[in-house]
Design a protein around this motif. Structure first.
Motif, mmCIF file in Angstrom:
data_model
loop_
_atom_site.group_PDB
_atom_site.id
_atom_site.type_symbol
_atom_site.label_atom_id
_atom_site.label_comp_id
_atom_site.label_asym_id
_atom_site.label_seq_id
_atom_site.Cartn_x
_atom_site.Cartn_y
_atom_site.Cartn_z
ATOM 1 N N GLN A 203 0.811 -1.212 0.000
ATOM 2 C CA GLN A 203 0.000 0.000 0.000
ATOM 3 C C GLN A 203 0.852 1.273 0.000
ATOM 4 O O GLN A 203 0.331 2.365 -0.236
ATOM 5 N N ILE A 204 2.158 1.129 0.225
ATOM 6 C CA ILE A 204 3.034 2.302 0.167
ATOM 7 C C ILE A 204 3.120 2.823 -1.266
ATOM 8 O O ILE A 204 3.528 3.965 -1.498
ATOM 9 N N ARG A 205 2.690 2.009 -2.243
ATOM 10 C CA ARG A 205 2.687 2.425 -3.641
ATOM 11 C C ARG A 205 1.268 2.730 -4.141
ATOM 12 O O ARG A 205 1.054 2.878 -5.339
ATOM 13 N N SER A 206 0.326 2.807 -3.226
ATOM 14 C CA SER A 206 -1.055 3.078 -3.611
ATOM 15 C C SER A 206 -1.175 4.440 -4.289
ATOM 16 O O SER A 206 -0.408 5.372 -4.014
ATOM 17 N N ARG B 97 -1.110 5.906 1.495
ATOM 18 C CA ARG B 97 0.356 5.952 1.542
ATOM 19 C C ARG B 97 0.838 6.545 2.859
ATOM 20 O O ARG B 97 1.781 6.033 3.470
ATOM 21 N N GLN B 98 0.201 7.609 3.296
ATOM 22 C CA GLN B 98 0.648 8.254 4.533
ATOM 23 C C GLN B 98 0.462 7.338 5.730
ATOM 24 O O GLN B 98 1.352 7.207 6.575
ATOM 25 N N THR C 279 0.273 4.062 5.726
ATOM 26 C CA THR C 279 1.195 2.936 5.599
ATOM 27 C C THR C 279 2.606 3.340 6.000
ATOM 28 O O THR C 279 3.306 2.590 6.691
ATOM 29 N N PRO D 169 9.142 5.405 -2.373
ATOM 30 C CA PRO D 169 8.519 6.729 -2.482
ATOM 31 C C PRO D 169 9.529 7.877 -2.437
ATOM 32 O O PRO D 169 9.223 8.981 -2.901
ATOM 33 N N GLU E 133 7.458 10.939 -3.822
ATOM 34 C CA GLU E 133 6.302 11.188 -2.957
ATOM 35 C C GLU E 133 6.084 12.691 -2.756
ATOM 36 O O GLU E 133 7.009 13.416 -2.394
ATOM 37 N N THR F 192 4.388 12.034 4.672
ATOM 38 C CA THR F 192 4.727 10.661 4.278
ATOM 39 C C THR F 192 6.230 10.507 4.141
ATOM 40 O O THR F 192 6.820 9.523 4.612
#
Length: 228
Positions: free
Chosen positions: A51-54, A60-61, A63, A93, A122, A127
């Motif tokens: 989910q860090i690549r959502s 993202r934040q 996660t 990110p 990012e 994040t």
């Protein structure tokens, strides 16, 4: 990288981040679970890492904050770095569109440079801060963790990220990480940190060359440094 269309589950990551501020919450995410066809168990933490690549910035934040909190568990640092290989998820990110030279690519996970000029760093400062704080926590967890981070070439991504970083808080945190990664360890010679990485990759290259000679098929392996 916007939050549209509306995601009804986007705030669940924030719930996980809040939960992992306490030890019981971290233990819940780090507990191994097995299915009938699994020889090796997996954790809920490993399942949420993608989910860090959502495309959703709220996901993202949350996660990123969860990753930062999980890194508070010093006893799990070896597992995080060597089994989960969380470094690539933290750095993705933070990586940007900069063109890296061959030496900078060496040791970096391909996901961190294969996108080339299309890679978007990012955009949310919070994040980015959570992710850099995660690196800082891993740096402070022990010498073996720092050696792993050096081999993963964390400094390369942080260097480029800091060049364009607009948040003073994030930049200060990056500087703390760099101090850990670039300094020599106690009771070692000057320049030993850089030498450790260089020697490690020289051994890898030597073993690869020896394997080619033993194989004796005369075929050249693909040069992934030429992939943009």
């Amino acid at each position: 990288l916007d939050s549209k269309p509306y995601d009804p589950y986007q705030h669940f990551s924030a719930v996980l981040m809040n939960t992992t501020q306490v030890e019981q919450g971290r233990n819940f995410l780090l507990q191994l679970h097995y299915t009938t066809d699994q020889e090796e168990g997996s954790t809920y933490f490993q399942r949420i890492l993608p989910q860090i690549r959502s495309a959703n910035p709220i996901r993202r934040q949350g996660t990123a904050g969860t990753i930062r909190n999980i890194c508070l568990e010093k006893d799990s640092s070896y597992w995080l770095l060597n089994v989960v290989q969380v470094t690539k998820d933290i750095l993705y990110p933070l990586a940007g569109p900069e063109e890296l030279d061959v030496d900078e690519k060496r040791g970096l996970h391909p996901d961190l440079w294969l996108e080339g000029p299309d890679k978007i760093r990012e955009i949310d400062a919070t994040t980015r801060l959570y992710l850099v704080e995660a690196i800082l926590l891993l740096c402070s967890s022990g010498r073996k963790s720092r050696e792993r981070l050096r081999l993963d070439r964390v400094y390369v991504i942080l260097k480029w990220a800091d060049m364009v970083e607009e948040s003073e808080q994030v930049s200060e945190c990056i500087n703390e990480c760099v101090q850990y990664l670039r300094r020599d360890e106690a009771n070692t010679e000057e320049g030993s940190s850089d030498a450790f990485v260089a020697n490690a990759y020289n051994r890898i290259m030597s073993s690869t060359t020896a394997a080619k000679q033993i194989r004796g098929d005369g075929k050249e392996d693909a040069d992934y440094d030429d992939v943009d």
